[in-house]
Design a protein around this motif. Sequence first.
Motif, PDB file in Angstrom:
ATOM      1  N   VAL A  35     117.184  24.725  42.099  1.00 16.61           N
ATOM      2  CA  VAL A  35     117.109  23.397  41.487  1.00 16.61           C
ATOM      3  C   VAL A  35     116.937  23.505  39.970  1.00 16.61           C
ATOM      4  O   VAL A  35     117.615  22.820  39.197  1.00 16.61           O
ATOM      5  CB  VAL A  35     115.924  22.611  42.101  1.00 16.61           C
ATOM      6  N   VAL A  36     116.052  24.392  39.567  1.00 10.77           N
ATOM      7  CA  VAL A  36     115.809  24.547  38.128  1.00 10.77           C
ATOM      8  C   VAL A  36     117.069  25.062  37.420  1.00 10.77           C
ATOM      9  O   VAL A  36     117.443  24.588  36.341  1.00 10.77           O
ATOM     10  CB  VAL A  36     114.617  25.505  37.900  1.00 10.77           C
ATOM     11  N   LEU A  37     117.746  26.014  38.061  1.00 11.26           N
ATOM     12  CA  LEU A  37     118.964  26.575  37.460  1.00 11.26           C
ATOM     13  C   LEU A  37     120.071  25.528  37.359  1.00 11.26           C
ATOM     14  O   LEU A  37     120.817  25.493  36.373  1.00 11.26           O
ATOM     15  CB  LEU A  37     119.449  27.780  38.264  1.00 11.26           C
ATOM     16  N   PHE A  38     120.151  24.676  38.369  1.00 10.21           N
ATOM     17  CA  PHE A  38     121.126  23.581  38.300  1.00 10.21           C
ATOM     18  C   PHE A  38     120.815  22.717  37.076  1.00 10.21           C
ATOM     19  O   PHE A  38     121.711  22.297  36.341  1.00 10.21           O
ATOM     20  CB  PHE A  38     121.062  22.714  39.556  1.00 10.21           C
ATOM     21  N   GLY A  39     119.533  22.461  36.885  1.00 15.39           N
ATOM     22  CA  GLY A  39     119.105  21.650  35.749  1.00 15.39           C
ATOM     23  C   GLY A  39     119.551  22.262  34.429  1.00 15.39           C
ATOM     24  O   GLY A  39     120.100  21.585  33.568  1.00 15.39           O
ATOM     25  N   PHE A  40     119.325  23.563  34.289  1.00 16.06           N
ATOM     26  CA  PHE A  40     119.739  24.251  33.059  1.00 16.06           C
ATOM     27  C   PHE A  40     121.260  24.252  32.917  1.00 16.06           C
ATOM     28  O   PHE A  40     121.804  24.033  31.834  1.00 16.06           O
ATOM     29  CB  PHE A  40     119.235  25.694  33.059  1.00 16.06           C
ATOM     30  N   ALA A  41     121.952  24.517  34.039  1.00 14.25           N
ATOM     31  CA  ALA A  41     123.416  24.616  34.002  1.00 14.25           C
ATOM     32  C   ALA A  41     124.039  23.291  33.561  1.00 14.25           C
ATOM     33  O   ALA A  41     125.075  23.267  32.904  1.00 14.25           O
ATOM     34  CB  ALA A  41     123.956  25.040  35.360  1.00 14.25           C
ATOM     35  N   LEU A  42     123.386  22.189  33.945  1.00 15.96           N
ATOM     36  CA  LEU A  42     123.928  20.876  33.606  1.00 15.96           C
ATOM     37  C   LEU A  42     123.324  20.349  32.307  1.00 15.96           C
ATOM     38  O   LEU A  42     123.390  19.168  32.007  1.00 15.96           O
ATOM     39  CB  LEU A  42     123.683  19.898  34.758  1.00 15.96           C
ATOM     40  N   ASP A  43     122.680  21.235  31.585  1.00 14.12           N
ATOM     41  CA  ASP A  43     122.166  20.922  30.252  1.00 14.12           C
ATOM     42  C   ASP A  43     121.061  19.871  30.271  1.00 14.12           C
ATOM     43  O   ASP A  43     120.823  19.170  29.300  1.00 14.12           O
ATOM     44  CB  ASP A  43     123.320  20.462  29.346  1.00 14.12           C
ATOM     45  N   ALA A  44     120.398  19.768  31.434  1.00 11.19           N
ATOM     46  CA  ALA A  44     119.230  18.890  31.565  1.00 11.19           C
ATOM     47  C   ALA A  44     119.499  17.443  31.116  1.00 11.19           C
ATOM     48  O   ALA A  44     118.607  16.756  30.649  1.00 11.19           O
ATOM     49  CB  ALA A  44     118.047  19.468  30.804  1.00 11.19           C
ATOM     50  N   ASP A  45     120.735  17.048  31.268  1.00 10.65           N
ATOM     51  CA  ASP A  45     121.085  15.662  30.968  1.00 10.65           C
ATOM     52  C   ASP A  45     120.682  14.807  32.174  1.00 10.65           C
ATOM     53  O   ASP A  45     121.253  14.926  33.244  1.00 10.65           O
ATOM     54  CB  ASP A  45     122.602  15.580  30.723  1.00 10.65           C
ATOM     55  N   THR A  46     119.695  13.936  32.003  1.00 10.00           N
ATOM     56  CA  THR A  46     119.119  13.207  33.127  1.00 10.00           C
ATOM     57  C   THR A  46     120.160  12.382  33.890  1.00 10.00           C
ATOM     58  O   THR A  46     120.166  12.336  35.110  1.00 10.00           O
ATOM     59  CB  THR A  46     117.993  12.274  32.640  1.00 10.00           C
ATOM     60  N   GLN A  47     121.035  11.743  33.133  1.00 11.02           N
ATOM     61  CA  GLN A  47     122.049  10.914  33.780  1.00 11.02           C
ATOM     62  C   GLN A  47     122.961  11.760  34.665  1.00 11.02           C
ATOM     63  O   GLN A  47     123.249  11.401  35.822  1.00 11.02           O
ATOM     64  CB  GLN A  47     122.891  10.192  32.710  1.00 11.02           C
ATOM     65  N   THR A  48     123.387  12.910  34.135  1.00 14.10           N
ATOM     66  CA  THR A  48     124.243  13.813  34.929  1.00 14.10           C
ATOM     67  C   THR A  48     123.487  14.313  36.149  1.00 14.10           C
ATOM     68  O   THR A  48     124.030  14.377  37.262  1.00 14.10           O
ATOM     69  CB  THR A  48     124.689  15.015  34.075  1.00 14.10           C
ATOM     70  N   LEU A  49     122.220  14.675  35.936  1.00 14.74           N
ATOM     71  CA  LEU A  49     121.421  15.185  37.056  1.00 14.74           C
ATOM     72  C   LEU A  49     121.259  14.128  38.144  1.00 14.74           C
ATOM     73  O   LEU A  49     121.326  14.421  39.330  1.00 14.74           O
ATOM     74  CB  LEU A  49     120.049  15.650  36.563  1.00 14.74           C
ATOM     75  N   ARG A  50     121.033  12.894  37.723  1.00 10.08           N
ATOM     76  CA  ARG A  50     120.903  11.804  38.699  1.00 10.08           C
ATOM     77  C   ARG A  50     122.188  11.629  39.503  1.00 10.08           C
ATOM     78  O   ARG A  50     122.157  11.428  40.707  1.00 10.08           O
ATOM     79  CB  ARG A  50     120.573  10.494  37.984  1.00 10.08           C
TER      80      ARG A  50
END
Lengths: 223, 224
Positions: A35-50
């Motif tokens: 989960v954390v790596l996904f967050g980093f990979a997606l540049d921690a953009d909240t909208q993208t993560l949501r």
Amino acid sequence: MELRDAWSIARKDLRIEFRSRILTNQIAPYTLLIVVLFGFALDADTQTLRDTGPGLFWVAVLLIALLAVQRAVKIEDDDAAKERMLLTPVHPSSVFLGKAIALFVQLFALETLLFFVMLALFDLSVEDPLLICFSAVLATIGIASSGTLYGVITAGVGVRETLLPILLLPVLAPIAIGATRTFGDAFGRVDADGWAWFGLLSVFAVIYTVLGMFAYGQLVEDA
Amino acid sequence: MNEVINLQEAVVTLGQFPALTGVTLQVSQGEIVTVCGPNGAGKSTLLRLCAGLLPVREGSASVLGEDLHTNRRSIRPDIGLLGHKSGLYDDLTVEENVAFWGSMVRAGDLEVKEAIKYMGLDGRLRNVLVRQLSAGQRRRTSFAGLVVQRPSLWLLDEPHAALDTEGRDLVNNLIQDAAASGATVLLVSHAPKELSSPSGRFVTLAGGQITSDTNKEGSGDGTS
């Protein structure tokens, strides 16, 4: 088939997992790392993560499931317990059901952990908690059943670790897609009829469980 | 006496390799038969064939009155097989392992306790995880699972392996008790003299065929 036998086998598997602590000390941290790596990979953009959260959740579950299935197979293979089981009067469908129940419990526990971590990290809000609960249960039944079935196909094969993902992931793809859609709807992130996808998950859960109960005995023989 | 094992020119292949190349063997109820032979002779394959775990390619084979060509699965609940591996779960205790295998064969709590006691595993060993046991203690635990099962046909692959003198005596007594109660025992051993007082025969297997079949006193047909 005897439910009593299935319960004994499930309880045995869960006791072994509890004692070995592989679930809590290795697979659970691995889950959080994903989960954390996904967050980093997606540049921690909240909208993208949501937006991608539901899909990431189920991709993570599939990766966890591969580990859990490998582990369930290894328990029976290590000291030839699988062969010993063949020499008991226990019906193969009971063995299948017991192994699948144990796998379900483990996966559901990890999914619960993953769910709350993702809620916190990805800032997700749940609009339909019932849909989340029911679809998670059905998707996990489907994953546990097909995982148990494909696990026994690869049991005893020297290249089990690499063969299992190749065989299992395509089979799990419809479940991952359906569960992603239901979660997307329940989180209010996609314009989809989550309950319709829930129906699809129900069909897969039933098909894989019934198929597993019928096919497991022959697959154990062939393995 | 009833014939428990009846093999006539039985051929078994492992993949393309002919592990048994025409074995003829008859074993009656209550007999103890020791199978000797060099490594790779087919001894373990013979046991697995008799357990209904391997198909017969050619020849005829029946065990416990069932034809292995057509009905090899039905005999399995009456078979107790102890192979090179013990069939135990490392993260369960001795008692949990025996109780689990007992529950799989419908044995009660009392039978489980008696089996543990019979194999000398009561006391402090009872609650020890199997992964912490010595090889000999693992062997005893595996035997306890067979005692609980009370099979009609015992198939034992190197039953004395890793056991100390006391353990070997215990296993010898177990084998003789089983035979006395009407069960049949087919065991594989590299050192058959370890069986202190068997009432049975010695069969030699080489190259997948039986080359001699003698009783304890040395008489016999000399070949299969």
